[in-house]
Structures are given as structure tokens and as C-alpha cells.
Motif scaffolding. Structure first.
Motif, PDB file in Angstrom:
ATOM      1  N   PRO A 426       0.820  -1.406  -0.043  1.00  0.00           N
ATOM      2  CA  PRO A 426      -0.345  -0.136   0.144  1.00  0.00           C
ATOM      3  C   PRO A 426       0.783   1.377   0.101  1.00  0.00           C
ATOM      4  CG  PRO A 426       0.007  -1.206   2.415  1.00  0.00           C
ATOM      5  CD  PRO A 426       0.508  -1.326   1.325  1.00  0.00           C
ATOM      6  N   LEU A 427       1.675   1.402  -1.155  1.00  0.00           N
ATOM      7  CA  LEU A 427       2.714   2.645  -1.099  1.00  0.00           C
ATOM      8  C   LEU A 427       2.794   2.993  -2.436  1.00  0.00           C
ATOM      9  CD1 LEU A 427       5.789   0.281   0.064  1.00  0.00           C
ATOM     10  CD2 LEU A 427       4.842   2.101   0.984  1.00  0.00           C
ATOM     11  N   LEU A 428       2.987   4.785  -2.290  1.00  0.00           N
ATOM     12  CA  LEU A 428       2.472   5.099  -3.739  1.00  0.00           C
ATOM     13  C   LEU A 428       4.268   5.544  -3.876  1.00  0.00           C
ATOM     14  CD1 LEU A 428       1.041   7.033  -5.372  1.00  0.00           C
ATOM     15  CD2 LEU A 428       1.799   8.294  -3.926  1.00  0.00           C
ATOM     16  N   ARG A 429       4.652   5.209  -5.226  1.00  0.00           N
ATOM     17  CA  ARG A 429       6.417   5.507  -5.613  1.00  0.00           C
ATOM     18  C   ARG A 429       6.543   6.406  -6.235  1.00  0.00           C
ATOM     19  NH1 ARG A 429       7.739   0.791  -3.462  1.00  0.00           N
ATOM     20  NH2 ARG A 429       6.351  -1.688  -3.935  1.00  0.00           N
ATOM     21  N   LEU A 430       7.788   6.897  -5.935  1.00  0.00           N
ATOM     22  CA  LEU A 430       7.909   8.460  -6.784  1.00  0.00           C
ATOM     23  C   LEU A 430       9.512   8.183  -7.707  1.00  0.00           C
ATOM     24  CD1 LEU A 430       7.546  11.523  -7.950  1.00  0.00           C
ATOM     25  CD2 LEU A 430       9.015  11.900  -4.976  1.00  0.00           C
ATOM     26  N   ASN A 431       9.571   8.702  -8.658  1.00  0.00           N
ATOM     27  CA  ASN A 431      11.035   8.770  -9.277  1.00  0.00           C
ATOM     28  C   ASN A 431      11.102  10.116  -9.881  1.00  0.00           C
ATOM     29  OD1 ASN A 431      12.193   6.074  -8.890  1.00  0.00           O
ATOM     30  ND2 ASN A 431      10.151   4.990  -9.236  1.00  0.00           N
ATOM     31  N   ILE A 432      12.528  10.745  -9.483  1.00  0.00           N
ATOM     32  CA  ILE A 432      12.600  11.927 -10.355  1.00  0.00           C
ATOM     33  C   ILE A 432      13.700  11.814 -11.451  1.00  0.00           C
ATOM     34  CG2 ILE A 432      12.466  14.433  -9.665  1.00  0.00           C
ATOM     35  CD1 ILE A 432      11.196  13.844  -7.159  1.00  0.00           C
ATOM     36  N   GLU A 433      13.798  12.505 -12.287  1.00  0.00           N
ATOM     37  CA  GLU A 433      15.789  12.591 -12.629  1.00  0.00           C
ATOM     38  C   GLU A 433      15.224  13.838 -13.609  1.00  0.00           C
ATOM     39  OE1 GLU A 433      15.927   9.715 -16.001  1.00  0.00           O
ATOM     40  OE2 GLU A 433      13.684   9.622 -16.330  1.00  0.00           O
ATOM     41  N   SER A 434      16.583  14.683 -14.161  1.00  0.00           N
ATOM     42  CA  SER A 434      16.495  15.954 -14.409  1.00  0.00           C
ATOM     43  C   SER A 434      17.996  15.476 -15.907  1.00  0.00           C
ATOM     44  CB  SER A 434      16.900  17.051 -13.783  1.00  0.00           C
ATOM     45  OG  SER A 434      18.595  16.524 -13.355  1.00  0.00           O
ATOM     46  N   ARG A 435      17.785  16.299 -16.790  1.00  0.00           N
ATOM     47  CA  ARG A 435      18.844  16.241 -17.370  1.00  0.00           C
ATOM     48  C   ARG A 435      20.100  17.768 -17.602  1.00  0.00           C
ATOM     49  NH1 ARG A 435      16.194  14.068 -22.816  1.00  0.00           N
ATOM     50  NH2 ARG A 435      18.591  14.863 -23.618  1.00  0.00           N
ATOM     51  N   ARG A 436      20.736  16.997 -17.031  1.00  0.00           N
ATOM     52  CA  ARG A 436      22.243  17.782 -17.246  1.00  0.00           C
ATOM     53  C   ARG A 436      22.461  19.294 -18.187  1.00  0.00           C
ATOM     54  NH1 ARG A 436      28.225  15.803 -16.862  1.00  0.00           N
ATOM     55  NH2 ARG A 436      27.260  15.497 -19.170  1.00  0.00           N
ATOM     56  N   ASP A 437      22.209  19.234 -19.304  1.00  0.00           N
ATOM     57  CA  ASP A 437      22.689  20.072 -20.685  1.00  0.00           C
ATOM     58  C   ASP A 437      21.519  20.991 -20.223  1.00  0.00           C
ATOM     59  OD1 ASP A 437      20.080  17.931 -20.702  1.00  0.00           O
ATOM     60  OD2 ASP A 437      20.920  18.139 -22.916  1.00  0.00           O
ATOM     61  N   LEU A 438      19.887  20.600 -19.840  1.00  0.00           N
ATOM     62  CA  LEU A 438      18.989  21.921 -19.329  1.00  0.00           C
ATOM     63  C   LEU A 438      18.836  22.625 -18.260  1.00  0.00           C
ATOM     64  CD1 LEU A 438      16.293  19.861 -21.173  1.00  0.00           C
ATOM     65  CD2 LEU A 438      17.388  21.547 -22.027  1.00  0.00           C
ATOM     66  N   GLN A 439      20.093  22.652 -17.635  1.00  0.00           N
ATOM     67  CA  GLN A 439      20.410  23.352 -16.501  1.00  0.00           C
ATOM     68  C   GLN A 439      18.958  22.993 -15.338  1.00  0.00           C
ATOM     69  OE1 GLN A 439      21.697  26.699 -18.051  1.00  0.00           O
ATOM     70  NE2 GLN A 439      23.788  26.003 -17.906  1.00  0.00           N
ATOM     71  N   PRO A 440      18.980  22.149 -14.980  1.00  0.00           N
ATOM     72  CA  PRO A 440      17.948  21.690 -13.829  1.00  0.00           C
ATOM     73  C   PRO A 440      18.273  22.114 -12.787  1.00  0.00           C
ATOM     74  CG  PRO A 440      19.031  19.759 -13.920  1.00  0.00           C
ATOM     75  CD  PRO A 440      19.528  20.865 -15.093  1.00  0.00           C
ATOM     76  N   LYS A 441      16.763  22.664 -11.733  1.00  0.00           N
ATOM     77  CA  LYS A 441      16.960  22.796 -10.059  1.00  0.00           C
ATOM     78  C   LYS A 441      18.144  21.565  -9.546  1.00  0.00           C
ATOM     79  CE  LYS A 441      13.250  23.600  -9.008  1.00  0.00           C
ATOM     80  NZ  LYS A 441      12.132  24.411  -7.939  1.00  0.00           N
ATOM     81  N   PRO A 442      18.700  21.702  -8.317  1.00  0.00           N
ATOM     82  CA  PRO A 442      19.206  20.604  -7.583  1.00  0.00           C
ATOM     83  C   PRO A 442      17.821  19.948  -7.182  1.00  0.00           C
ATOM     84  CG  PRO A 442      19.801  22.249  -7.181  1.00  0.00           C
ATOM     85  CD  PRO A 442      18.716  23.021  -8.133  1.00  0.00           C
ATOM     86  N   MET A 443      18.386  18.401  -7.192  1.00  0.00           N
ATOM     87  CA  MET A 443      17.606  17.062  -6.689  1.00  0.00           C
ATOM     88  C   MET A 443      16.664  17.279  -5.960  1.00  0.00           C
ATOM     89  SD  MET A 443      15.813  14.705  -8.775  1.00  0.00           S
ATOM     90  CE  MET A 443      17.274  14.153 -10.108  1.00  0.00           C
TER      91      MET A 443
END
Length: 456
Positions: A426-443
Motif C-alpha cells: 500500500p505505497l505510492l512510489r516516486l521517481n524523479i530525474e533531470s537533464r544536466r544539459d538543460l540546467q535543472p534545479k538541484p535534485m
């Protein structure tokens, strides 16, 4: 009619005594035999203290349904998968609760050629018959004989590498006191016979159903220290740790750093595409950008599937994919009847280390730098679907690209995330990723933002 709560989406798993016991195991074996009417079934069990008794009860059920049984003894799940496609049998059953707590056990069921039996492909029918108990009488009961699958299994594993090309290296291997140790010992013997210059440093190696060092589940951060420390203490090239039934393996680089399963998918995709460009690689939707990047770079074709072994195997079969990988450290192989294996990945990894002359950290550091990820974060929520809808609404005005293959994936260009309800808890699972070349915010900013939203 008693309702059985141990039947899940992909397998059978339940609390010992109340949800799973020898009487229930007998009924499951009997129902499997009556529905599929196989001539012979291979069966094995993990090292849990209850597993042997549950196996014997399942064998009795199969025999009473007229089915012959090959008892493989103490095995990992993939040894049963291997037997199911390698031997003249029409199915396989592994008694295991993998990484569940001590007071649980379960079963993984397959048909001929190791085809999975899940809720959509027969498990509900087995459940209904086991609950009803309307078993037909058979004229001749089945027989049971012991069978040692290990030598043939290890011979098969050797086909994934060229032993002559493996360079000298030292491996820390952590079976977690689960079922993996006996296979490592057999591989070690094979390596010695072939003069493969690999040294094994074994920790928590003996199979022990009391799990003196905790339930083997290296995906939990708190379970990684012993492998990391041993890698550093012994100056090893690689650390490998398995879960209880060793259908998942987890890799640590020579600095003792745990490598997220996501990047191992990229590494193994690369290993196959280096051998044969144009092959199809199946992946799950939770984290995708690094896989796209690697598969494109090495002239393959990436194909997305819903998470979960039954879905991945079906999609691989449909597209004749050479390899499929989930970020949860399940890795599937065409030459292994599309089944998941915890032994093939590390063998491929040492082959890649040998071929490239690089360390594991140098092979994955560029992947990690280009496509940082959060790792999977789990939340206990009252209503998973309502929480997903709340997230959907919150980001609607940012016009993300939306993919609903599995849960919801929202893509904002510089970063993306997937959120989905667990199929097994009974869990919600979250995964986040970003792209270095598009200068995202810190993870961490993205993690904090979504954590606040989910917990609000």
C-alpha cells in the motif's frame, strides 16, 4: 468457501499461518495440477525456515492431481525458471517470499517455457479452484524424484561471457544468507577449472533461514553497509549483493558506492548493443532518459513497458527484445526465456569491465552526471489514486508531456517524474530525474517540492 488473501498481482505471498500454510500450499499445488494438467513440474524453495514444509505440501497437492514432480531442493527463483525451459517439464514453482519479513512466505509460478502465471494469465483461476476445493479424483497419482539442476544452470550462465577474456579482478559477493551462495560456489569452481582469474570475497555467505544479518534486501539503504565496507576493506573491483531468492542483484563500484539499478540498465543495454546493434531493449517508465541516450548511442531500439515482470516479459516476447531492465534491479534476457536473473547481470558486468579496461565507477559516472535521479522514494498514503490526481492537478498549468503507461509520468523538459501505486504494497512510489544539459534545479529541490505535495 474460504477466501485466500495470499494471491497478489504477480505471485503468491502472505503471512505464515493465517494467509499461507501447508493446507493452503497443498490446495495451490492441487489446483495448479488440475487446471494445467502438466505431466511434470519442477519445484524448488528458498532458505526460509517454512519453505521446505510448504514445498512438500505443494508437491503432495501436485502428486494428488496426477502430476510428476522434480524436486530441485534449495534453489533461487531463476533456477526454477531455468528448469522450466531447459528440462522436459511443463511448469515450475518456487517457494519464496524474496525480501519480505521473516513471518512471510510465498510462491512464484510459471508454465511451460517459464511463461509467467500472474493475475491476468491464470493466477485467479488457481485461486478460485483452491478456494472452492472442488478437486477431481485422479486414477493415478504422480511421482516425485530429486533433481540437481545446478551443473546445467552454471553451464548456461557461462554462455553469457567469454571466460578467456575475463581479466584479473576481485569481487565481494554478499548472498545475505539467502539462496545465492551455492551458485556462487559452483561458479567459483567453474572459474577455477577454466583458469578465470577472479577472486571471490564471500560475506554473509552461508544459507541461513534465521537471517542473522537481517532479511536480504539491498535496495534498502540500511542493508548496504556490509557490502560497501567489504569492497573498501578488500580493495575489490566490484561488490555484488542479492535478495533472498537472488532474482535481483545490486552492484557496488570499486569505491563502495551503490549504483542505482537505473544506470545498470544502461550498462547492460550497452553490453548487448556492443555485440549486436539494432537489437531491441525493453525498459519501464519510471526513469527513462539515460536508457534512451545509451540505446540511441549504440544503435538500438528502446521499447517502453509497464513495470512488473509479467508485463516486461510479454513485451519482450512480442518484440523479440534481447534484454529488458527495470530500475528495481530486475533484469530479463531473451536467451533466458525472457526471465529475470540475478546471476547474468554481474557476469555481463565483469565482461564489460574486462573488455573496456575501465572501472565500474568510470563506466557509469557520465550516465549519473548527465541524468541524475532521486532513487525510488516510497510514501504511505491513505488513497494512492486520489494522491496521484492531486499531483496531476497541481502541475496541469505547467503543460507537461503526460504518459500514463504506468501511473503518471510528467515531463517538463529539464526534469520529469513518475508516480505510481505499488502493485504489491500500500505505497505510492516516486521517481524523479533531470537533464544536466538543460540546467535543472538541484535534485533535492524537486524531491522536497513533491514530498510536500504528497504529504500535504
Amino acid at each position: 468457501m474460504t477466501q485466500l488473501t495470499c494471491f497478489k498481482a504477480y505471485d503468491i505471498r502472505g503471512k505464515l499461518g493465517s494467509e499461507l500454510n501447508e493446507e493452503i500450499a497443498y490446495k495451490i499445488g492441487r489446483a495448479y495440477g488440475q487446471i494445467y494438467q502438466p505431466k511434470t513440474v519442477a519445484i524448488g524453495c528458498d532458505i526460509r525456515l517454512s519453505s521446505e514444509d510448504l514445498k512438500q505440501a505443494t508437491i503432495k497437492g501436485l502428486n494428488d492431481a496426477g502430476v510428476n514432480v522434480l524436486d530441485l531442493g534449495m534453489t533461487g527463483t531463476e533456477e526454477v525458471y531455468f528448469a522450466a525451459f531447459h528440462l522436459d517439464v511443463q511448469g515450475g514453482i518456487e517457494i519464496t517470499a524474496s525480501h519480505n519479513p521473516m513471518d512471510y512466505n510465498g510462491m512464484k509460478l510459471v508454465r511451460e517455457n517459464a511463461r509467467p502465471i500472474s493475475a491476468d494469465t491464470g493466477l485467479k483461476e488457481i485461486q478460485a479452484l483452491a478456494e472452492a476445493g472442488t478437486f477431481t479424483k485422479v486414477t493415478a497419482k504422480g511421482t516425485t524424484q530429486s533433481y540437481n539442476i545446478l551443473p546445467e544452470f552454471v553451464d548456461h550462465l557461462m554462455t553469457y561471457i567469454d571466460p578467456a577474456k575475463i581479466r584479473p579482478m576481485k569481487l565481494v559477493v554478499n548472498a545475505g544468507n539467502g539462496a545465492a551462495g551455492h551458485v556462487i560456489d559452483a561458479i567459483e569452481d567453474k572459474f577455477k577449472a577454466l583458469n578465470v582469474p577472479v577472486e571471490f570475497v564471500k560475506i554473509h555467505h552461508e544459507a541461513d533461514g534465521t537471517f542473522p544479518n537481517g532479511i536480504p534486501n539491498p535496495i534498502l539503504v540500511e542493508n548496504r553497509d556490509s557490502t560497501r565496507e567489504a569492497v573498501l576493506a578488500h580493495g575489490a573491483d566490484l561488490g555484488i549483493a542479492w535478495d533472498g531468492d537472488f532474482d535481483r542483484c545490486f552492484l557496488f563500484d570499486e569505491k563502495g558506492q551503490f549504483i542505482e539499478g537505473y544506470y545498470i540498465v544502461g550498462l547492460l543495454a550497452q553490453a548487448f548493443l556492443l555485440k549486436q546493434s539494432g537489437e531491441k531493449i525493453v525498459h519501464d517508465p519510471r526513469l527513462v532518459w539515460n536508457t534512451f541516450d545509451v540505446v540511441e548511442q549504440y544503435q538500438g531500439e528502446a521499447i517502453q513497458s509497464k513495470s512488473g515482470h509479467a508485463f516486461i516479459k510479454d513485451v519482450m516476447r512480442e518484440h523479440n527484445a534481447v534484454y529488458g531492465g527495470e530500475m528495481s534491479a530486475h533484469h530479463y534476457f531473451r536467451d533466458f526465456a525472457y526471465c529475470d536473473s540475478g546471476m547474468i547481470p554481474w557476469l555481463l558486468a565483469i565482461a564489460v569491465l574486462s573488455e573496456t579496461g575501465q572501472s565500474l565507477s568510470s563506466l557509469v559516472e557520465e550516465m549519473i552526471a548527465k541524468f541524475p535521479c532521486s532513487g525510488e522514494i516510497n510514501f504511505k498514503v491513505a488513497d494512492t489514486q486520489a494522491t496521484i490526481q492531486k499531483i496531476f492537478k497541481h502541475y496541469a498549468d505547467q503543460n507537461p508531456a503526460i504518459d500514463q503507461t504506468d501511473g503518471v509520468s510528467l515531463d517538463f523538459g529539464a526534469w520529469r517524474f513518475n508516480v505510481r501505486a505499488s502493485n504489491t504494497e500500500p505505497l505510492l512510489r516516486l521517481n524523479i530525474e533531470s537533464r544536466r544539459d538543460l540546467q535543472p534545479k538541484p535534485m533535492q529541490d524537486y524531491v522536497d517540492e513533491l514530498t510536500r505535495l504528497i504529504q500535504a
